[in-house]
Motif scaffolding. Structure first.
Motif, PDB file in Angstrom:
ATOM      1  N   LYS A   1       0.702  -1.189   0.119  1.00  0.00           N
ATOM      2  CA  LYS A   1      -0.056  -0.082   0.034  1.00  0.00           C
ATOM      3  C   LYS A   1       0.996   1.387  -0.335  1.00  0.00           C
ATOM      4  O   LYS A   1       2.094   1.242   0.364  1.00  0.00           O
ATOM      5  N   THR A   2       0.367   2.364  -0.508  1.00  0.00           N
ATOM      6  CA  THR A   2       0.984   3.510  -0.540  1.00  0.00           C
ATOM      7  C   THR A   2       1.219   4.155   1.029  1.00  0.00           C
ATOM      8  O   THR A   2       0.296   3.773   1.676  1.00  0.00           O
TER       9      THR A   2
ATOM     10  N   GLY B   1       1.143   6.964   1.864  1.00  0.00           N
ATOM     11  CA  GLY B   1       0.346   8.399   2.142  1.00  0.00           C
ATOM     12  C   GLY B   1      -1.034   8.515   1.518  1.00  0.00           C
ATOM     13  O   GLY B   1      -1.162   7.524   0.648  1.00  0.00           O
ATOM     14  N   PRO B   2      -1.491   9.600   1.606  1.00  0.00           N
ATOM     15  CA  PRO B   2      -2.948   9.732   0.774  1.00  0.00           C
ATOM     16  C   PRO B   2      -2.840   9.995  -0.592  1.00  0.00           C
ATOM     17  O   PRO B   2      -3.325  11.230  -0.985  1.00  0.00           O
ATOM     18  N   PHE B   3      -2.719   8.971  -1.502  1.00  0.00           N
ATOM     19  CA  PHE B   3      -2.456   9.258  -2.844  1.00  0.00           C
ATOM     20  C   PHE B   3      -2.855   7.988  -3.754  1.00  0.00           C
ATOM     21  O   PHE B   3      -2.371   6.998  -3.015  1.00  0.00           O
ATOM     22  N   SER B   4      -3.305   8.028  -4.667  1.00  0.00           N
ATOM     23  CA  SER B   4      -3.129   6.971  -5.522  1.00  0.00           C
ATOM     24  C   SER B   4      -1.949   6.744  -6.348  1.00  0.00           C
ATOM     25  O   SER B   4      -1.378   7.690  -7.078  1.00  0.00           O
TER      26      SER B   4
END
Length: 127
Positions: A17-18, A20-23
């Motif tokens: 998973k990333t 941070g809050p980004f795609s």
């Protein structure tokens, strides 16, 4: 660009998973934006702390391979790439990075290299 198109996140269940809050990838129409790719395998659990490489070549190849995985999903080809933003942690890696980058694009059959910005950051600054 079709302004009625809806952005679509490109995510892979098999990838870590990333952090941070980004795609990690977003497509809209024929445009694809990929972010946050580093020189570790995309399934690595500890993507925040890749082992230092003896050469910039291996992480460069790994990063470009990571980006390539998005192309099939986003229906993009290397020839369609317009821009790369690159972050290096050591200025002495620049020449070897350039050689590896050039070879990779040549191996993909690209006659024209995309535009590029290269920024030097502190080791902690790129995570």
């Amino acid at each position: 660009m079709n302004h009625t198109a809806t952005p679509t996140a490109i995510v892979f269940d098999s990838r870590a998973k990333t952090v941070g809050p980004f795609s990690p990838g977003v497509s809209i129409g024929s445009l694809l934006q990929v972010a946050g790719q580093v020189g570790v395998a995309p399934t690595a659990l500890d993507a925040l702390a890749p082992a230092p490489a003896a050469s910039v070549r291996a992480p460069t190849l790994r990063t470009l391979d990571n980006v390539r995985e998005f192309f099939a999903e986003g229906r993009t080809r290397w020839e369609d790439v317009l821009m790369f933003c690159v972050y290096l942690t050591d200025t002495s890696d620049f020449e070897k990075f350039n050689d590896t980058y050039r070879e990779y694009f040549s191996a993909q059959g690209c006659e024209t290299l995309p535009a590029r910005t290269t920024v030097y950051v502190g080791r902690q600054g790129c995570w």
